[in-house]
Design an enzyme around this catalytic site. Structure first.
Site, PDB file in Angstrom:
ATOM      1  N   SER A  74      50.591  39.725  84.524  1.00 14.50           N
ATOM      2  CA  SER A  74      51.006  39.500  85.911  1.00 14.50           C
ATOM      3  C   SER A  74      52.197  38.556  85.954  1.00 14.50           C
ATOM      4  O   SER A  74      52.079  37.375  85.623  1.00 14.50           O
ATOM      5  CB  SER A  74      49.837  38.912  86.718  1.00 14.50           C
ATOM      6  OG  SER A  74      50.292  38.373  87.947  1.00 14.50           O
TER       7      SER A  74
ATOM      8  N   GLU B 241      57.576  47.444  87.909  1.00 11.84           N
ATOM      9  CA  GLU B 241      58.322  47.376  89.169  1.00 11.84           C
ATOM     10  C   GLU B 241      59.828  47.499  88.920  1.00 11.84           C
ATOM     11  O   GLU B 241      60.527  48.224  89.631  1.00 11.84           O
ATOM     12  CB  GLU B 241      58.013  46.073  89.900  1.00 11.84           C
ATOM     13  CG  GLU B 241      58.736  45.973  91.227  1.00 11.84           C
ATOM     14  CD  GLU B 241      58.620  44.603  91.874  1.00 11.84           C
ATOM     15  OE1 GLU B 241      59.611  44.176  92.502  1.00 11.84           O
ATOM     16  OE2 GLU B 241      57.556  43.965  91.762  1.00 11.84           O
TER      17      GLU B 241
ATOM     18  N   HIS C 120      59.012  45.600  82.942  1.00  7.87           N
ATOM     19  CA  HIS C 120      58.004  45.535  84.003  1.00  7.87           C
ATOM     20  C   HIS C 120      58.051  46.811  84.849  1.00  7.87           C
ATOM     21  O   HIS C 120      59.112  47.301  85.193  1.00  7.87           O
ATOM     22  CB  HIS C 120      58.263  44.305  84.876  1.00  7.87           C
ATOM     23  CG  HIS C 120      57.126  43.963  85.791  1.00  7.87           C
ATOM     24  ND1 HIS C 120      56.899  44.634  86.970  1.00  7.87           N
ATOM     25  CD2 HIS C 120      56.162  43.011  85.710  1.00  7.87           C
ATOM     26  CE1 HIS C 120      55.846  44.116  87.574  1.00  7.87           C
ATOM     27  NE2 HIS C 120      55.376  43.129  86.823  1.00  7.87           N
TER      28      HIS C 120
END
Length: 402
Positions: free
Chosen positions: A317, A187, A185
């Site tokens: 998401s 992030e 991911h």
């Protein structure tokens, strides 16, 4: 590399902007017209319940765009307005929503191309404008852009920045950061770039494996193979797990992050004793308020008698997937979709399973009176939620002949 010093220097650079460009009023009007919804506001005003014909919609009391996402999108719109003729790039999707990212492309904001799994920054030239998305960007990417002389617009969510500060604290005292997240991911990639030694655990099961290794040792090669893509270079589980700190990807399930933190606290206490605990374990609250609120609202929503649950948000998401997991664990027929187009008919819906696979469900919409729970991830505009609810009404609400 002293990442803290680099970040400080970058933030003082004349090519760096994190506050927008003074076009908030015009951009707010534009965002309202493109992303907000009269129907969703009506449902809010009716205590999050709306009945039409045989359909009752129960909307989660916290859902959709969070403040960090809204800020990132608004800054992207401001950037285009402030630089009407410059080339503008984004290092990744601005947020995890297909309609919003499509809108970026319509505004001639380009995405950095990816070749063989690597971003190709050679397309960026001195003087170009580059937007860092809500998830942030790695230190290495920021360094490339800074060295290239780009104008950097940083929309990183402050909650993500808070996690970066946490792993910086771990690094300062030579603790290994155990990060609850998905190693691929964006992030978590960014967060790990600010860390010193780090280990990324996906879930409580992986965390338990690590805790067992701390207490009892184990097969070193098996450990390194298991976390080959989820640890810092040169990671040594026999030495680098003596002092650990907890951090997280902000979109993970709050309860699981807390459980992982408590597991490692107990583990270090068991191994080193209560008096020595603070010399071997650190924990700071880095759970995002918005993620927590949406999860809490979902936990409340699934307590009601629901015939089915619709979870709306980008398929990539993470926070939307976590909402879907809550519905699934409650045993409610639930469907994670990213847009109204996934609803092919009253009988057929294409949706994302928890394992990431796309599937087709038949006869998903029951006959007769139904109660439908609806929520959406933090990157989902109200307009997308409206489109989905309106499609259900189209199938289920009979319009009297005139």
């Amino acid at each position: 590399m002293d990442t803290k010093a680099f970040k400080r220097a970058l933030q003082h650079s004349e090519n760096y902007n994190r506050k927008g460009f003074g076009h908030q009023a015009e951009v707010t009007t534009q965002l309202q017209s493109e992303y907000q919804s009269g129907l969703i506001q009506e449902i809010r005003d009716r205590n999050y319940i709306l009945t039409r014909g045989d359909v009752t919609i129960r909307l989660a009391q916290a859902f959709g765009f969070c403040w960090g996402v809204e800020r990132a999108v608004a800054m992207a719109y401001e950037t285009r307005q402030h630089f009407p003729t410059e080339r503008i790039w984004i290092t990744n999707e601005i947020i995890h929503n297909p309609s919003v990212n499509q809108r970026m492309q319509e505004m001639n904001i380009k995405f950095i191309p990816v070749e063989a799994g690597q971003k190709d920054f050679s397309v960026v030239e001195t003087g170009d404008v580059v937007i860092l998305p809500a998830f942030g960007a790695s230190v290495q990417e920021m360094q490339i852009l800074h060295d290239q002389g780009c104008k950097i617009v940083d929309t990183t969510c402050p909650w993500v920045s808070k996690v970066w500060n946490t792993v910086e604290k771990h690094k300062k005292v030579n603790y290994t950061s155990i990060i609850h997240g998905k190693y691929k991911h964006e992030e978590t990639v960014a967060t790990s770039s600010f860390a010193g030694k780090y280990l990324i655990v996906l879930n409580l099961q992986q965390a338990q494996y690590v805790a067992d290794y701390i207490l009892h040792g184990g097969d070193r090669q098996e450990f390194l193979q298991k976390f080959a893509k989820a640890c810092s270079a040169g990671f040594d589980p026999d030495h680098d797990l003596e002092r650990v700190g907890i951090a997280n990807q902000t979109t993970m399930l709050k309860g699981e992050t807390e459980a992982i933190g408590k597991l490692f606290e107990r583990t270090m206490m068991q191994k080193y004793g209560t008096i020595e605990l603070n010399q071997h374990f650190q924990s700071f609250n880095t759970i995002c308020d918005a993620t927590q609120e949406r999860q809490d609202a979902m936990l409340e929503l699934v307590q009601h008698n629901l015939d089915l649950m619709l979870v709306i948000g980008g398929f990539n998401s993470s926070n939307t997937a976590q909402l879907q997991q809550i519905a699934s664990e409650k045993g409610i027929p639930s469907y994670h979709i990213d847009s109204v187009e996934r609803i092919q008919s009253a009988n057929v819906i294409e949706h994302r399973r928890l394992n990431g696979e796309l599937a087709i469900a038949q006869n998903w919409l029951p006959d007769g009176k139904i109660v439908v729970g609806v929520t959406s991830g933090a990157s989902t505009p109200d307009k997308v939620v409206e489109d989905v609810i309106s499609r259900i009404f189209t199938f289920k609400v009979m319009v009297p002949a005139v």
